[in-house]
Write a protein that holds these residues in place. Structure first.
Motif, PDB file in Angstrom:
ATOM      1  N   SER A  83       0.841  -1.195   0.000  1.00 28.97           N
ATOM      2  CA  SER A  83       0.000   0.000   0.000  1.00 28.97           C
ATOM      3  C   SER A  83       0.879   1.249   0.000  1.00 28.97           C
ATOM      4  O   SER A  83       2.049   1.206   0.374  1.00 28.97           O
ATOM      5  CB  SER A  83      -0.931   0.006   1.215  1.00 28.97           C
ATOM      6  N   ASN A 139      -2.999   9.532   0.816  1.00 29.12           N
ATOM      7  CA  ASN A 139      -4.281  10.007   0.291  1.00 29.12           C
ATOM      8  C   ASN A 139      -4.067  10.867  -0.944  1.00 29.12           C
ATOM      9  O   ASN A 139      -4.799  10.742  -1.934  1.00 29.12           O
ATOM     10  CB  ASN A 139      -5.036  10.804   1.357  1.00 29.12           C
ATOM     11  N   ARG A 179      -3.134   8.611  -3.834  1.00 24.89           N
ATOM     12  CA  ARG A 179      -4.304   7.891  -4.355  1.00 24.89           C
ATOM     13  C   ARG A 179      -5.113   8.778  -5.289  1.00 24.89           C
ATOM     14  O   ARG A 179      -5.618   8.331  -6.325  1.00 24.89           O
ATOM     15  CB  ARG A 179      -5.181   7.397  -3.201  1.00 24.89           C
ATOM     16  N   LYS A 231      -5.927   8.128  -9.328  1.00 21.92           N
ATOM     17  CA  LYS A 231      -7.233   8.210  -9.991  1.00 21.92           C
ATOM     18  C   LYS A 231      -7.169   9.167 -11.173  1.00 21.92           C
ATOM     19  O   LYS A 231      -7.715   8.889 -12.242  1.00 21.92           O
ATOM     20  CB  LYS A 231      -8.299   8.691  -9.013  1.00 21.92           C
ATOM     21  N   TYR A 278       0.377  -1.056  -4.701  1.00 21.22           N
ATOM     22  CA  TYR A 278       1.064  -0.541  -5.883  1.00 21.22           C
ATOM     23  C   TYR A 278       2.503  -1.027  -5.886  1.00 21.22           C
ATOM     24  O   TYR A 278       3.125  -1.151  -4.834  1.00 21.22           O
ATOM     25  CB  TYR A 278       1.057   0.993  -5.882  1.00 21.22           C
TER      26      TYR A 278
END
Length: 131
Positions: free
Chosen positions: A40, A60, A63, A67, A97
């Motif tokens: 992660s 965060n 991430r 996206k 990842y």
């Protein structure tokens, strides 16, 4: 025969040295597992040496970049563990990842907060050492 206070001091010193060794070994194992398989984003940040609160915030942001760039995680897993520690009652899905994907994300991530800028530098150094 040595004095009892000297023995106590030696015992205390050895205890602290063993604790240091355990911490270093755990860090080395974590870094090695990040190099071997997808992990992660928060785990990669912690393995790079970022503290936990900064690591979760930086993850965060990464991430969000994933996206935006359309980068799909290498694998997903179910876990009860969180960055804050302990075990939760409810399982949650976690995206893992590879270090190559993390490098791509770092290239697109432009944080403004000074802590996150420093964290990105640590993670970048960690991922380039892997390649």
């Amino acid at each position: 025969m040595s004095h009892p206070s000297i023995r106590r001091e030696r015992r205390t010193t050895r205890r602290s040295l063993r604790a240091t060794l355990r911490r270093r070994a755990a860090g080395t194992r974590l870094a090695a597992s990040c190099h071997r398989r997808p992990r992660s984003l928060a785990t990669v940040a912690i393995a790079a040496g970022v503290d936990k609160t900064t690591a979760s915030g930086c993850a965060n942001g990464l991430r969000t970049v994933a996206k935006r760039c359309g980068i799909v995680p290498a694998e997903t897993a179910r876990t009860r563990r969180t960055v804050t520690g302990g075990r939760a009652r409810k399982t949650r899905t976690v995206a893992h990842y590879t270090l190559g994907q993390v490098c791509t994300l770092l290239g697109s991530y432009k944080p403004r907060k000074a802590e996150y800028v420093a964290a990105v530098a640590l993670i970048a150094a960690f991922t380039t050492n892997a390649a």
